[in-house]
Scaffold this motif. Structure first.
Motif, PDB file in Angstrom:
ATOM      1  N   ASP A   1     -14.534  11.616  -6.315  1.00  0.00           N
ATOM      2  CA  ASP A   1     -15.721  10.765  -6.341  1.00  0.00           C
ATOM      3  C   ASP A   1     -15.396   9.293  -6.091  1.00  0.00           C
ATOM      4  N   ILE A   2     -14.294   9.022  -5.403  1.00  0.00           N
ATOM      5  CA  ILE A   2     -13.937   7.640  -5.077  1.00  0.00           C
ATOM      6  C   ILE A   2     -14.938   7.083  -4.077  1.00  0.00           C
ATOM      7  N   GLU A   3     -15.485   5.922  -4.380  1.00  0.00           N
ATOM      8  CA  GLU A   3     -16.471   5.299  -3.503  1.00  0.00           C
ATOM      9  C   GLU A   3     -15.766   4.397  -2.482  1.00  0.00           C
ATOM     10  N   HIS A   4     -15.936   4.721  -1.208  1.00  0.00           N
ATOM     11  CA  HIS A   4     -15.300   3.952  -0.139  1.00  0.00           C
ATOM     12  C   HIS A   4     -16.228   2.897   0.455  1.00  0.00           C
ATOM     13  N   MET A   5     -17.522   3.216   0.545  1.00  0.00           N
ATOM     14  CA  MET A   5     -18.426   2.316   1.252  1.00  0.00           C
ATOM     15  C   MET A   5     -19.868   2.610   0.847  1.00  0.00           C
ATOM     16  N   ILE A   6     -20.660   1.550   0.700  1.00  0.00           N
ATOM     17  CA  ILE A   6     -22.105   1.653   0.526  1.00  0.00           C
ATOM     18  C   ILE A   6     -22.752   0.925   1.698  1.00  0.00           C
ATOM     19  N   GLY A   7     -23.767   1.549   2.283  1.00  0.00           N
ATOM     20  CA  GLY A   7     -24.452   0.914   3.400  1.00  0.00           C
ATOM     21  C   GLY A   7     -25.956   1.023   3.277  1.00  0.00           C
TER      22      GLY A   7
ATOM     23  N   PHE B   1       0.848  -1.197   0.000  1.00  0.00           N
ATOM     24  CA  PHE B   1       0.000   0.000   0.000  1.00  0.00           C
ATOM     25  C   PHE B   1       0.885   1.250   0.000  1.00  0.00           C
ATOM     26  N   PRO B   2       0.584   2.234  -0.855  1.00  0.00           N
ATOM     27  CA  PRO B   2       1.407   3.440  -0.893  1.00  0.00           C
ATOM     28  C   PRO B   2       1.267   4.312   0.353  1.00  0.00           C
ATOM     29  N   GLN B   3       0.116   4.210   1.031  1.00  0.00           N
ATOM     30  CA  GLN B   3      -0.139   4.941   2.267  1.00  0.00           C
ATOM     31  C   GLN B   3      -0.871   4.013   3.230  1.00  0.00           C
ATOM     32  N   ALA B   4      -0.864   4.378   4.508  1.00  0.00           N
ATOM     33  CA  ALA B   4      -1.702   3.653   5.453  1.00  0.00           C
ATOM     34  C   ALA B   4      -3.168   3.889   5.086  1.00  0.00           C
ATOM     35  N   ILE B   5      -4.021   2.919   5.405  1.00  0.00           N
ATOM     36  CA  ILE B   5      -5.452   3.045   5.132  1.00  0.00           C
ATOM     37  C   ILE B   5      -6.234   2.874   6.431  1.00  0.00           C
ATOM     38  N   ALA B   6      -7.399   3.493   6.487  1.00  0.00           N
ATOM     39  CA  ALA B   6      -8.243   3.383   7.678  1.00  0.00           C
ATOM     40  C   ALA B   6      -8.830   1.982   7.790  1.00  0.00           C
ATOM     41  N   HIS B   7      -9.024   1.524   9.037  1.00  0.00           N
ATOM     42  CA  HIS B   7      -9.740   0.281   9.263  1.00  0.00           C
ATOM     43  C   HIS B   7     -11.149   0.392   8.677  1.00  0.00           C
ATOM     44  N   GLY B   8     -11.598  -0.623   7.976  1.00  0.00           N
ATOM     45  CA  GLY B   8     -12.953  -0.611   7.446  1.00  0.00           C
ATOM     46  C   GLY B   8     -13.999  -0.500   8.544  1.00  0.00           C
TER      47      GLY B   8
ATOM     48  N   ASP C   1     -21.012  -2.654   2.178  1.00  0.00           N
ATOM     49  CA  ASP C   1     -19.993  -3.165   1.266  1.00  0.00           C
ATOM     50  C   ASP C   1     -18.805  -2.217   1.330  1.00  0.00           C
ATOM     51  N   PHE C   2     -17.619  -2.767   1.566  1.00  0.00           N
ATOM     52  CA  PHE C   2     -16.410  -1.957   1.565  1.00  0.00           C
ATOM     53  C   PHE C   2     -15.864  -1.897   0.146  1.00  0.00           C
ATOM     54  N   LYS C   3     -15.611  -0.701  -0.340  1.00  0.00           N
ATOM     55  CA  LYS C   3     -15.124  -0.483  -1.691  1.00  0.00           C
ATOM     56  C   LYS C   3     -13.640  -0.105  -1.638  1.00  0.00           C
ATOM     57  N   LYS C   4     -13.273   1.042  -2.211  1.00  0.00           N
ATOM     58  CA  LYS C   4     -11.874   1.486  -2.164  1.00  0.00           C
ATOM     59  C   LYS C   4     -11.507   1.916  -0.740  1.00  0.00           C
ATOM     60  N   PRO C   5     -10.321   1.552  -0.263  1.00  0.00           N
ATOM     61  CA  PRO C   5      -9.944   1.944   1.096  1.00  0.00           C
ATOM     62  C   PRO C   5      -9.747   3.448   1.234  1.00  0.00           C
ATOM     63  N   VAL C   6      -9.938   3.934   2.457  1.00  0.00           N
ATOM     64  CA  VAL C   6      -9.723   5.346   2.780  1.00  0.00           C
ATOM     65  C   VAL C   6      -8.247   5.537   3.109  1.00  0.00           C
ATOM     66  N   ARG C   7      -7.538   6.247   2.245  1.00  0.00           N
ATOM     67  CA  ARG C   7      -6.116   6.494   2.495  1.00  0.00           C
ATOM     68  C   ARG C   7      -5.950   7.588   3.540  1.00  0.00           C
ATOM     69  N   LEU C   8      -4.871   7.494   4.299  1.00  0.00           N
ATOM     70  CA  LEU C   8      -4.627   8.443   5.394  1.00  0.00           C
ATOM     71  C   LEU C   8      -3.486   9.399   5.046  1.00  0.00           C
ATOM     72  N   PRO C   9      -3.746  10.702   5.222  1.00  0.00           N
ATOM     73  CA  PRO C   9      -5.006  11.360   5.582  1.00  0.00           C
ATOM     74  C   PRO C   9      -5.841  11.638   4.343  1.00  0.00           C
ATOM     75  N   SER C  10      -7.131  11.952   4.550  1.00  0.00           N
ATOM     76  CA  SER C  10      -7.992  12.318   3.429  1.00  0.00           C
ATOM     77  C   SER C  10      -9.290  12.919   3.958  1.00  0.00           C
ATOM     78  N   GLU C  11     -10.068  13.491   3.039  1.00  0.00           N
ATOM     79  CA  GLU C  11     -11.397  13.987   3.385  1.00  0.00           C
ATOM     80  C   GLU C  11     -12.430  13.029   2.808  1.00  0.00           C
ATOM     81  N   VAL C  12     -13.490  12.763   3.574  1.00  0.00           N
ATOM     82  CA  VAL C  12     -14.563  11.897   3.097  1.00  0.00           C
ATOM     83  C   VAL C  12     -15.898  12.622   3.247  1.00  0.00           C
ATOM     84  N   ILE C  13     -16.862  12.199   2.426  1.00  0.00           N
ATOM     85  CA  ILE C  13     -18.183  12.820   2.398  1.00  0.00           C
ATOM     86  C   ILE C  13     -19.224  11.723   2.604  1.00  0.00           C
ATOM     87  N   LEU C  14     -20.098  11.914   3.588  1.00  0.00           N
ATOM     88  CA  LEU C  14     -21.157  10.973   3.892  1.00  0.00           C
ATOM     89  C   LEU C  14     -22.480  11.515   3.363  1.00  0.00           C
ATOM     90  N   SER C  15     -23.129  10.741   2.504  1.00  0.00           N
ATOM     91  CA  SER C  15     -24.465  11.076   1.998  1.00  0.00           C
ATOM     92  C   SER C  15     -25.423   9.971   2.407  1.00  0.00           C
TER      93      SER C  15
END
Length: 282
Positions: free
Chosen positions: A270-276, A207-214, A239-253
């Protein structure tokens, strides 16, 4: 199903050593056995978990906290000699949980874990890690984690159906995911997977960067959605999609509050990290 009952939660350091030493796939059959253990809820540990994941104070355990109570047993099951897949490299694809009764006034529970439903996948094989919590009155909570072992070979085709967004979603919240969230979550969960701790340790695993725990991303999203969701008789699936790289900004809709709904976590570009989604049980 053959059950082994432990008197205490397993010590984690020996299990991490086991995980580090096992690197090869040793079979394609899941063991027909499970582990059980009484676990006491530590209010201070719950408070620390709330702070890391963004849950407000309250009388109920966070809906995702049973994952923390079960982590030691899960680790022991997945690192056992007769378990066919190495723990390092397993990918968490999907998580479903059911809250059957209110998680209030919970002080001691019996945690049970086992694995089932081995299936072929385009990239290997999947299985479900099943976790349940019971108290003196019966079943409280059920969890199911779909895990992928890359490189395992099973005959047949994958029948998995990913979640799809069907509701109109509106932005609810955005937040900055800090560089150290992997280490902070590890301290409250016990999950010290190197891919979450630092860029240096993550690079050792490609992994190029650390990623957040799903499960942190899921918990943080549910903390933001607490006012939208029922507190009981609810099934929550992600469903877990692309991992959240650290650090980053995320948007919850998300959908409007109600008995049914969906949400989506996206990042830059517009990277999709998770669908719930959530819905009533039954």
């Amino acid at each position: 199903m053959e059950w082994q009952t432990l008197h205490n939660s397993p010590s984690l350091p020996p299990l991490y050593l086991r995980a580090a030493l096992k690197r090869n796939i040793s079979g394609t059959t899941l063991p027909d056995c499970g582990l059980r253990c009484p676990v006491r809820v530590n209010p201070r540990a719950v408070e620390a978990y709330r702070k890391v994941c963004g849950f407000a104070d309250g009388p109920m355990l966070p809906a995702t906290y049973p994952h923390i109570l079960a982590f030691g047993l899960q680790l022991q099951l997945l690192t056992a000699k007769h378990f066919p897949f190495p723990l390092l490299g397993l990918v968490h694809l999907r998580n479903r949980m059911r809250i059957l009764r209110p998680l209030g006034a919970v002080s001691e529970v019996q945690v049970s874990v086992h694995a089932q439903n081995l299936q072929p996948h385009a990239k290997g094989a999947t299985f479900d890690l099943i976790t349940t919590l019971d108290d003196s009155l019966g079943r409280l909570w059920e969890g199911e984690s779909r895990m992928l072992c890359r490189g395992a070979k099973l005959a047949g085709e994958s029948m998995d159906q990913p979640l799809q967004i069907i509701d109109p979603l509106n932005e609810l919240l955005r937040w900055q995911v800090p560089t150290d969230i992997g280490r902070r979550y590890a301290r409250v969960s016990g999950d010290y997977n190197p891919i979450h701790l630092s860029a240096l340790t993550a690079k050792l695993f490609g992994f190029p960067q650390a990623i957040a725990h799903g499960l942190w991303s899921k918990a943080r999203a549910l903390a933001a959605l607490e006012e939208h969701l029922p507190i009981v008789n609810i099934e929550i699936e992600v469903d877990f999609k692309k991992p959240v790289r650290l650090p980053s900004e995320v948007i919850l809709s998300c959908s409007p509050p109600g008995s049914n709904g969906q949400w989506q976590l996206k990042g830059a570009g517009d990277i999709e990290h998770m669908i719930g989604q959530w819905k009533p049980i039954g």
